[in-house]
Design an enzyme around this catalytic site. Structure first.
Site, mmCIF file in Angstrom:
data_model
loop_
_atom_site.group_PDB
_atom_site.id
_atom_site.type_symbol
_atom_site.label_atom_id
_atom_site.label_comp_id
_atom_site.label_asym_id
_atom_site.label_seq_id
_atom_site.Cartn_x
_atom_site.Cartn_y
_atom_site.Cartn_z
ATOM 1 C CG ASP A 1 -14.314 -45.612 -59.234
ATOM 2 O OD1 ASP A 1 -15.539 -45.527 -59.067
ATOM 3 O OD2 ASP A 1 -13.597 -44.632 -59.518
ATOM 4 C CG HIS B 1 -17.464 -42.833 -60.233
ATOM 5 N ND1 HIS B 1 -16.167 -43.083 -59.846
ATOM 6 C CD2 HIS B 1 -17.610 -41.487 -60.220
ATOM 7 C CE1 HIS B 1 -15.554 -41.938 -59.616
ATOM 8 N NE2 HIS B 1 -16.398 -40.950 -59.830
ATOM 9 C CB SER C 1 -14.244 -38.486 -60.123
ATOM 10 O OG SER C 1 -14.409 -38.909 -58.808
#
Length: 632
Positions: free
Chosen positions: A206, A270, A454
């Protein structure tokens, strides 16, 4: 609004809760809502690098000069747009060079000038036709696939709102429906009575990690590695890959900087949010909880400004699973599970598949987000790759999230949040984050709500970690990736609301307790029988529903001599019927079947033996309202 395009769609959710270590929670900040932009298909395919795997034994496989010659040959043969000059002029214009060897044995060929659209397709076609080439793919960019751009609203968090529940994390009960809701959650609290994933390593590929966030337990975050090999993308000083996986921020300063039509945006943080879903500290009287909170997270940075390159992601998959990548030290803590909450347009390419197959061969489970384009996931990668668990997104209601990709390649779903349609906090998945807008020194540690596949994917990865940890605690062998996929799909909880037949998102919502219960069952050694719902002669079972790929098992005790029939009818969708006699084991061999289009299926056994027959009703597509009748 939630955008229907699957590239660079990042949403922080409605409220961002500020936290400072030792100071507790503070009032949320104000932020402005903005909508994500679509990414033109031509921009998705622009590339200044091509990944080529040369066939073993070919002259190109052993010589850098020969590898470049193959690419120059393809450039000279392709009919490119505009006036591109002679073959030698093209070679000078693009000046292909071997940048490095990937872990899967392919080579990254860098080009001086970018290729896009039809020109890129023509060069790739020429390369793929070359007898020395096994495959050739563009070094395309991939993107984090949560469901929008940064958005915040005014909210007040009451510091004295600690619920009298276990765990004692103060915002668990109010915000984390995705863990505890009987309708839309994953049934985590019941699973925590059994285990918490101790000893299991989950790699998160990520944007990296904020390792000082106070809601990760000491030792929960392994050192990790930064695989981004482009300084502009990574925001490091050089193109070199480096130890550690610090999230340097993925903000974009200007509109149109990543592609035509892209917007300036704040950093998403994220990777920290995704890692929090998997292993945020739990029952520590701070913040929120994670699914497998005693597992270890191996952060691997592959996404930065404007996303990340396929070549870096492929190497990260190889390294995270214990494979060898030239120039990178060996991974001393290979991952049992890899989570990839990222993706891009187009079906699975050979490089992605190569890297994934290598990981699975080393025993690593690969869990991926299905994508957020409200489209068929077969047209997105890595969701369309084989040997992965592709995860769709469900809402707090248990229904499909409007943005979720769908289709037969989606295996099951996890909570992703419905966004603004379900309000705040119920529209979002809540975990650790940061409220800085650019660098990791621009703000304070926080908790964020985000929505997207996600967010759904790490719920499934976390449940897989719970299962592997519980099996180890029971001194049992871990499940193989294929066995884990089967377990999670079969134990998924049925969707509490009907999923439209045209947009299937797997067999159900991942269920942590059901998965643990099934995994820890003592194996049957004699007089075994699979669990099945008994059928009564001439009494129909009505209202049967399921997702594409789901299976439901029934049993019927027959007498000898008189024919027996099994019939399905009514409802919508497409089912098939498979019938087999009891073999005395937990495995049924189906000897008769009916697989016509639709739901009108009939299997007739003209001379049955006395005993139990098992009837498997399988969803060839999503179905509902089907009836099953046994008659003898």
């Amino acid at each position: 609004m939630i955008n229907k395009q699957n590239l660079r769609i990042n949403v922080l959710a409605a409220a961002v809760l500020s936290l400072t270590a030792g100071a507790g929670m503070a009032q949320a900040a104000d932020l402005k809502v903005s909508a994500p932009q679509q990414v033109p298909a031509a921009k998705q395919q622009a590339a200044n690098g091509i990944i080529v795997k040369y066939k073993a034994g070919s002259s190109a496989a052993s010589s850098s000069a020969a590898k470049v010659a193959v690419v120059n040959g393809a450039l000279s043969r392709a009919t490119l747009s505009g006036n591109r000059g002679t073959a030698s002029a093209r070679a000078a214009a693009f000046s292909p060079q071997v940048a490095r060897r990937l872990g899967v044995g392919a080579d990254l060929i860098r080009l001086k000038s970018r290729l896009a659209g039809a020109d890129l397709d023509k060069v790739l076609a020429e390369l793929r036709a070359d007898p020395a080439v096994q495959y050739a793919v563009p070094d395309a960019r991939m993107y984090a696939i949560d469901a929008g751009t940064p958005a915040r609203a005014r909210a007040v968090v009451q510091a004295d709102a600690t619920p009298a529940l276990v765990p004692n994390d103060p915002y668990y009960a109010q915000y984390q429906w995705h863990l505890n809701s009987a309708t839309g959650g994953i049934n985590a609290p019941a699973a925590w009575d059994v285990g918490a994933g101790e000893g299991v390593v989950v790699a998160v590929l990520d944007t990296g990690i904020l390792p000082q966030h106070p809601d990760f337990a000491s030792g929960a975050l392994l050192p990790g590695y930064d695989f981004i090999s482009d300084a502009e993308t990574s925001r490091r000083a050089t193109d070199e890959r480096v130890p550690g996986a610090l999230d340097m921020g993925d903000w974009v300063e200007n509109d149109n900087e990543c592609y035509d039509g892209s917007l300036a945006e704040d950093s998403s943080w994220h990777g920290t949010h995704v890692a929090g879903t998997i292993a945020e500290a739990t029952n520590n009287a701070l913040g929120m909880a994670g699914v497998a909170h005693k597992a270890s997270v191996l952060p691997v940075r592959v996404l930065g400004k404007c996303g990340g390159y396929l070549s870096d992601i492929a190497d990260a998959i190889t390294w995270a699973s214990g494979g060898t990548v030239t120039g990178v030290p060996a991974n001393t803590t290979p991952a049992d599970i890899i989570n990839m909450s990222l993706g891009g347009g187009s079906a699975c390419d050979p490089l992605y598949q190569d890297a994934i197959n290598g990981a699975v061969s080393r025993g690593t489970l690969v869990v991926v987000a299905a994508g957020n384009s409200a489209s068929n996931a077969a047209n997105f990668r890595p969701a369309s790759c084989s040997n992965v668990i592709a995860v769709g997104a469900s809402r707090i209601t248990g229904g499909i999230a409007s943005y979720s990709n769908f289709g037969t390649v989606v295996d099951l779903s996890g909570p992703g949040g419905g966004g603004g349609v379900d309000g705040n906090p119920g529209g979002y998945v809540w975990q650790a984050g940061y409220n800085g807008t650019t660098t990791p020194t621009s703000g304070a540690y926080s908790y964020m709500g985000m929505a997207g596949t996600s967010m759904a994917s790490p719920h499934v990865a976390g449940v897989a970690a719970l299962v592997q940890g519980a099996l180890a605690d029971a001194d049992r062998d871990p499940l193989t990736p294929a066995e884990m996929e089967t377990l999670l799909k079969q134990t998924a909880r049925a969707f509490p609301v009907t999923i439209p037949a045209g947009t299937p998102i797997g067999t159900g919502i991942v269920d942590a307790k059901a998965a643990l219960d099934e995994a820890l069952k003592e194996p049957c050694t004699e007089n075994c029988a699979p669990p099945a719902t008994p059928l009564t002669n001439k009494v129909a079972v009505a209202g049967i529903a399921g997702a594409s790929g789901s299976e439901k098992l029934y049993s019927f005790v027959a007498t000898a001599g008189k024919p027996v029939s099994f019939v399905t009818y009514g409802g919508t969708g497409n089912v098939s019927l498979h019938v087999g006699a009891d073999t005395g084991t937990s495995t049924v061999v189906y000897t008769a079947k009916s697989t016509r289009a639709g739901n009108a299926e009939t299997v007739r056994i003209t001379a049955p033996v006395a005993g139990t027959y098992y009837v498997k009703l399988a969803g060839d597509a999503a179905f509902s309202g089907v009836s099953l009748l046994a008659t003898q």
